[in-house]
Design a protein around this motif. Structure first.
Motif, PDB file in Angstrom:
ATOM      1  N   MET A   1       0.832  -1.177   0.000  1.00 37.07           N
ATOM      2  CA  MET A   1       0.000   0.000   0.000  1.00 37.07           C
ATOM      3  C   MET A   1       0.880   1.245   0.000  1.00 37.07           C
ATOM      4  O   MET A   1       1.826   1.340   0.769  1.00 37.07           O
ATOM      5  CB  MET A   1      -0.910  -0.027   1.222  1.00 37.07           C
ATOM      6  CG  MET A   1      -1.798   1.151   1.358  1.00 37.07           C
ATOM      7  SD  MET A   1      -2.845   0.892   2.811  1.00 37.07           S
ATOM      8  CE  MET A   1      -3.962   2.196   2.579  1.00 37.07           C
ATOM      9  N   LYS A   2       0.581   2.187  -0.872  1.00 36.92           N
ATOM     10  CA  LYS A   2       1.375   3.405  -0.954  1.00 36.92           C
ATOM     11  C   LYS A   2       0.762   4.510  -0.113  1.00 36.92           C
ATOM     12  O   LYS A   2      -0.433   4.543   0.132  1.00 36.92           O
ATOM     13  CB  LYS A   2       1.496   3.845  -2.403  1.00 36.92           C
ATOM     14  CG  LYS A   2       2.321   2.875  -3.219  1.00 36.92           C
ATOM     15  CD  LYS A   2       2.679   3.438  -4.552  1.00 36.92           C
ATOM     16  CE  LYS A   2       3.596   2.466  -5.262  1.00 36.92           C
ATOM     17  NZ  LYS A   2       4.209   3.031  -6.415  1.00 36.92           N
ATOM     18  N   LYS A   3       1.637   5.419   0.325  1.00 35.69           N
ATOM     19  CA  LYS A   3       1.229   6.526   1.185  1.00 35.69           C
ATOM     20  C   LYS A   3       1.908   7.797   0.683  1.00 35.69           C
ATOM     21  O   LYS A   3       3.022   7.747   0.160  1.00 35.69           O
ATOM     22  CB  LYS A   3       1.660   6.221   2.616  1.00 35.69           C
ATOM     23  CG  LYS A   3       1.294   7.276   3.619  1.00 35.69           C
ATOM     24  CD  LYS A   3       1.736   6.874   5.014  1.00 35.69           C
ATOM     25  CE  LYS A   3       1.422   7.979   5.994  1.00 35.69           C
ATOM     26  NZ  LYS A   3       1.893   7.676   7.338  1.00 35.69           N
ATOM     27  N   ASN A   4       1.259   8.929   0.830  1.00 30.07           N
ATOM     28  CA  ASN A   4       1.850  10.212   0.460  1.00 30.07           C
ATOM     29  C   ASN A   4       2.788  10.687   1.570  1.00 30.07           C
ATOM     30  O   ASN A   4       2.409  10.716   2.742  1.00 30.07           O
ATOM     31  CB  ASN A   4       0.776  11.271   0.236  1.00 30.07           C
ATOM     32  CG  ASN A   4       0.033  11.072  -1.049  1.00 30.07           C
ATOM     33  OD1 ASN A   4       0.588  10.610  -2.033  1.00 30.07           O
ATOM     34  ND2 ASN A   4      -1.240  11.417  -1.055  1.00 30.07           N
ATOM     35  N   TYR A   5       4.008  11.033   1.181  1.00 32.26           N
ATOM     36  CA  TYR A   5       4.990  11.618   2.094  1.00 32.26           C
ATOM     37  C   TYR A   5       5.405  12.960   1.534  1.00 32.26           C
ATOM     38  O   TYR A   5       5.746  13.063   0.355  1.00 32.26           O
ATOM     39  CB  TYR A   5       6.241  10.730   2.216  1.00 32.26           C
ATOM     40  CG  TYR A   5       6.042   9.479   3.030  1.00 32.26           C
ATOM     41  CD1 TYR A   5       6.177   9.505   4.409  1.00 32.26           C
ATOM     42  CD2 TYR A   5       5.731   8.280   2.408  1.00 32.26           C
ATOM     43  CE1 TYR A   5       6.002   8.350   5.155  1.00 32.26           C
ATOM     44  CE2 TYR A   5       5.547   7.122   3.153  1.00 32.26           C
ATOM     45  CZ  TYR A   5       5.688   7.166   4.521  1.00 32.26           C
ATOM     46  OH  TYR A   5       5.512   6.029   5.256  1.00 32.26           O
ATOM     47  N   THR A  11       5.009  16.324  -2.584  1.00 31.18           N
ATOM     48  CA  THR A  11       4.426  15.066  -2.150  1.00 31.18           C
ATOM     49  C   THR A  11       4.857  13.921  -3.059  1.00 31.18           C
ATOM     50  O   THR A  11       4.716  14.003  -4.280  1.00 31.18           O
ATOM     51  CB  THR A  11       2.891  15.158  -2.115  1.00 31.18           C
ATOM     52  OG1 THR A  11       2.516  16.233  -1.243  1.00 31.18           O
ATOM     53  CG2 THR A  11       2.272  13.867  -1.619  1.00 31.18           C
ATOM     54  N   GLU A  15       5.783   3.524  -1.010  1.00 31.87           N
ATOM     55  CA  GLU A  15       5.259   2.376  -0.272  1.00 31.87           C
ATOM     56  C   GLU A  15       5.247   2.705   1.217  1.00 31.87           C
ATOM     57  O   GLU A  15       6.205   3.270   1.746  1.00 31.87           O
ATOM     58  CB  GLU A  15       6.121   1.134  -0.516  1.00 31.87           C
ATOM     59  CG  GLU A  15       5.945   0.506  -1.869  1.00 31.87           C
ATOM     60  CD  GLU A  15       4.554  -0.038  -2.114  1.00 31.87           C
ATOM     61  OE1 GLU A  15       3.898  -0.519  -1.165  1.00 31.87           O
ATOM     62  OE2 GLU A  15       4.106   0.038  -3.270  1.00 31.87           O
ATOM     63  N   GLU A  16       4.150   2.339   1.865  1.00 30.72           N
ATOM     64  CA  GLU A  16       4.026   2.610   3.287  1.00 30.72           C
ATOM     65  C   GLU A  16       5.085   1.829   4.045  1.00 30.72           C
ATOM     66  O   GLU A  16       5.224   0.624   3.867  1.00 30.72           O
ATOM     67  CB  GLU A  16       2.636   2.227   3.781  1.00 30.72           C
ATOM     68  CG  GLU A  16       2.361   2.708   5.170  1.00 30.72           C
ATOM     69  CD  GLU A  16       0.905   2.534   5.544  1.00 30.72           C
ATOM     70  OE1 GLU A  16       0.570   2.987   6.641  1.00 30.72           O
ATOM     71  OE2 GLU A  16       0.139   1.951   4.785  1.00 30.72           O
ATOM     72  N   GLN A  17       5.859   2.524   4.848  1.00 28.53           N
ATOM     73  CA  GLN A  17       6.987   1.910   5.532  1.00 28.53           C
ATOM     74  C   GLN A  17       7.551   2.864   6.554  1.00 28.53           C
ATOM     75  O   GLN A  17       7.085   3.994   6.687  1.00 28.53           O
ATOM     76  CB  GLN A  17       8.073   1.589   4.517  1.00 28.53           C
ATOM     77  CG  GLN A  17       8.542   2.887   3.850  1.00 28.53           C
ATOM     78  CD  GLN A  17       9.551   2.678   2.774  1.00 28.53           C
ATOM     79  OE1 GLN A  17      10.653   2.316   3.097  1.00 28.53           O
ATOM     80  NE2 GLN A  17       9.182   2.895   1.543  1.00 28.53           N
ATOM     81  N   LYS A  18       8.598   2.436   7.193  1.00 27.57           N
ATOM     82  CA  LYS A  18       9.336   3.330   8.084  1.00 27.57           C
ATOM     83  C   LYS A  18      10.227   4.197   7.208  1.00 27.57           C
ATOM     84  O   LYS A  18      10.978   3.698   6.377  1.00 27.57           O
ATOM     85  CB  LYS A  18      10.167   2.511   9.063  1.00 27.57           C
ATOM     86  CG  LYS A  18      10.900   3.350  10.056  1.00 27.57           C
ATOM     87  CD  LYS A  18      11.648   2.485  11.038  1.00 27.57           C
ATOM     88  CE  LYS A  18      12.418   3.365  12.010  1.00 27.57           C
ATOM     89  NZ  LYS A  18      13.218   2.575  12.930  1.00 27.57           N
TER      90      LYS A  18
END
Length: 103
Positions: A1-5, A11, A15-18
């Motif tokens: 799952m991808k997330k906006n950083y 932006t 990929e959602e992660q640390k």
């Protein structure tokens, strides 16, 4: 799952992660000399996938006369970066370098 950083005000869909990010704490409206103690080798690091790491650091650490090093590392081979860009104290150039190593 991808997330906006948000990195450097832009932006990125990652990929959602640390993610390690102290890069956003730098004030590019001031000089490197005024932020010397925040300029180290570990400013930003995250994985694009299981094999690819994006890394930004300041070299030499804590030296206002240094530069950013933006790298794309494949398979943990830090000795032979897939992409390597050096950038002076310029937020727009640093952002362009980051975009470049991500592609």
């Amino acid at each position: 799952m991808k997330k906006n950083y948000k990195i450097l005000g832009f932006t990125f869909l990652i990929e959602e992660q640390k993610i390690h990010n102290t890069l956003n704490e730098l004030d590019f409206l001031s000089t490197p000399q005024s932020q010397e103690f925040n300029l180290d080798e570990d400013l930003l690091q995250f994985k694009l996938d299981n094999e690819t790491t994006i890394d930004i650091g300041w070299y030499p650490s804590f030296d206002a006369n240094g530069r950013f090093v933006v790298q794309r590392i494949k398979n943990s081979d830090w000795e032979n970066p897939e992409k390597y860009i050096e950038v002076k104290w310029d937020k727009s150039l640093l952002l362009e370098a980051l975009k470049s190593v991500m592609n």
